[in-house]
Structure formats: structure tokens, C-alpha cells
Scaffold this motif. Structure first.
Motif, mmCIF file in Angstrom:
data_model
loop_
_atom_site.group_PDB
_atom_site.id
_atom_site.type_symbol
_atom_site.label_atom_id
_atom_site.label_comp_id
_atom_site.label_asym_id
_atom_site.label_seq_id
_atom_site.Cartn_x
_atom_site.Cartn_y
_atom_site.Cartn_z
ATOM 1 N N MET A 160 39.589 34.984 39.154
ATOM 2 C CA MET A 160 40.253 34.237 40.218
ATOM 3 C C MET A 160 39.341 33.138 40.733
ATOM 4 O O MET A 160 38.149 33.371 40.947
ATOM 5 N N GLU A 165 38.988 28.646 45.009
ATOM 6 C CA GLU A 165 40.059 28.032 45.791
ATOM 7 C C GLU A 165 41.210 29.001 46.025
ATOM 8 O O GLU A 165 41.798 29.036 47.112
ATOM 9 N N ALA A 166 41.526 29.798 45.022
ATOM 10 C CA ALA A 166 42.574 30.807 45.172
ATOM 11 C C ALA A 166 42.187 31.814 46.249
ATOM 12 O O ALA A 166 43.026 32.218 47.070
ATOM 13 N N LYS A 167 40.912 32.208 46.267
ATOM 14 C CA LYS A 167 40.444 33.160 47.277
ATOM 15 C C LYS A 167 40.543 32.585 48.682
ATOM 16 O O LYS A 167 40.913 33.285 49.632
ATOM 17 N N LEU A 171 44.164 32.709 49.681
ATOM 18 C CA LEU A 171 44.517 34.103 49.985
ATOM 19 C C LEU A 171 44.055 34.489 51.385
ATOM 20 O O LEU A 171 44.813 35.075 52.171
ATOM 21 N N ALA A 174 41.380 39.036 47.647
ATOM 22 C CA ALA A 174 40.446 37.903 47.760
ATOM 23 C C ALA A 174 38.991 38.350 47.772
ATOM 24 O O ALA A 174 38.127 37.667 47.224
ATOM 25 N N SER A 234 47.521 42.378 41.953
ATOM 26 C CA SER A 234 47.851 40.943 42.046
ATOM 27 C C SER A 234 49.205 40.644 41.411
ATOM 28 O O SER A 234 49.977 39.834 41.939
ATOM 29 N N LEU A 270 50.933 30.277 47.855
ATOM 30 C CA LEU A 270 50.437 31.417 47.068
ATOM 31 C C LEU A 270 50.976 31.377 45.641
ATOM 32 O O LEU A 270 50.262 31.676 44.688
ATOM 33 N N TYR A 307 49.209 28.146 43.837
ATOM 34 C CA TYR A 307 47.772 28.091 43.580
ATOM 35 C C TYR A 307 47.099 29.435 43.307
ATOM 36 O O TYR A 307 45.937 29.470 42.921
ATOM 37 N N VAL A 308 47.813 30.542 43.524
ATOM 38 C CA VAL A 308 47.148 31.851 43.369
ATOM 39 C C VAL A 308 47.822 32.704 42.301
ATOM 40 O O VAL A 308 47.182 33.147 41.351
#
Length: 200
Positions: free
Chosen positions: A1, A4-6, A9, A126, A138, A165, A168-169
């Protein structure tokens, strides 16, 4: 991950909690956090833009919107196992497994919410070390968040915030995955009894 995703989140885990009196005051610190931690300024600008409509409401309006959005509608609740299992009795066992997962990753479960409260699980994903169980969690969250976004009207200020979310996640679950995750889902039995019960 990705980092940026974290960041996204962690931000959404805060945004999706019930807005208390600190919510409006925290806007500045959230924006600072995003500016410091998101190296891609285009993404940063989009995140800030998508959160802004929530801050345009006063606290009472925001609290009413939160309750109307997440507390009264089954398709837009903030509980993972409710999205997966509906009214099934299997939710109890699923909650116990989630509590165990939280503890096994070195975290303590605190607060009044159930262990499947999505904002809390976003934070867990995250910050916890990435392993097989967290990757599966996830995917489960992707299913629930995707369902949430699809059932929220675009006019609702939470729609674009939660949509971050999925952009980007999480990956949008494919049809087979959705069928698999919905397989154990049970709707609440709200039918009337076949005859009135009389007490004399």
C-alpha cells in the motif's frame, strides 16, 4: 500500500466518525496533515476539495446529515459485517474474528462502537503491518465502501469524500467477488405475522 493511500485512509477514518464539537476545529490540522504527507499536490488539492462541503455545514447540520446518511439506511451504514451479512446470525462470529484480528496486530479495541466499525478498520489497515489477513480485510472493506458510494446520492457531501477511498486506496471488486461476499447476506425479516396475536 502506498504512503498516499495510508494518508487518505487515516483522513477518512477521522472524517467518518460522528462529528463532535472538535470536528470543525480540526479542519486546519487535517489540511496541514494532508499538505505535509501527500507529496502529489494534485491529489492533495482533490482530497481537500472533496472534504470541503462537509466543513461548509454548521455542526448541527453536519450531525443531522451524518445520522440521516449512516444510521437510518441499511445500504449506507458504517458496519462492515452488516454490508456482508445483513441481518444474519453469523455477524456475531464475524465480529469476534475481527476483534481477534485487531488484537493480533498489536492494537487494543476501545470505544463504544462494534469491532466492524468501518472508520476504525480504515485506520487499522493504514497502520498495521501488511499481511495476508489485512489484505483480505482490505478487499472486504473495498466491497463495503463501494456499496456505500453506489448507494449515496451524489448530492450528499459524504459521497465525494468516501469516493476518494475507491479512487486512491481500494480496487473496485469484480462481479464474482461481489457475488461471493454477498453469498451469506440475509435481509431482515420484516414481514407481518400471518395472523394477529390476540391476548384476552
Amino acid at each position: 500500500m502506498t504512503d498516499e493511500a495510508k494518508v487518505i485512509l487515516l483522513t477518512l477514518s477521522r472524517i467518518l466518525n460522528y462529528p463532535n464539537k472538535d470536528f470543525i476545529e480540526e479542519r486546519l490540522s487535517i489540511n496541514e496533515f494532508l499538505n505535509e504527507e501527500l507529496s502529489d499536490k494534485k491529489i492533495c488539492k482533490e482530497v481537500v476539495k472533496n472534504l470541503s462541503p462537509l466543513y461548509e455545514l454548521n455542526l448541527k447540520e453536519l450531525q443531522e446529515l451524518y445520522v440521516e446518511t449512516f444510521d437510518y439506511k441499511e445500504q449506507t451504514n458504517l458496519y462492515l459485517t452488516a454490508h456482508e451479512l445483513g441481518d444474519s446470525r453469523k455477524r456475531g462470529a464475524a465480529l469476534i474474528k475481527l476483534q481477534k484480528l485487531i488484537y493480533e496486530n498489536g492494537f487494543e479495541y476501545e470505544g463504544q462502537e462494534l469491532a466492524d466499525f468501518i472508520p476504525m478498520l480504515l485506520e487499522l489497515v493504514a497502520v498495521a503491518p501488511e499481511g495476508k489477513d489485512l489484505i483480505f480485510l482490505s478487499r472486504r472493506l473495498a466491497f463495503a465502501i463501494n456499496r456505500l458510494v453506489n448507494n449515496l446520492p451524489e448530492s450528499n457531501p459524504y459521497h465525494n469524500a468516501i469516493g476518494l477511498l475507491m479512487k486512491y486506496v481500494f480496487e473496485v471488486p469484480d462481479r464474482e467477488e461481489i457475488i461471493l461476499l454477498e453469498n451469506d447476506r440475509e435481509e431482515a425479516d420484516l414481514d407481518e405475522l400471518p395472523y394477529p396475536m390476540m391476548y384476552q
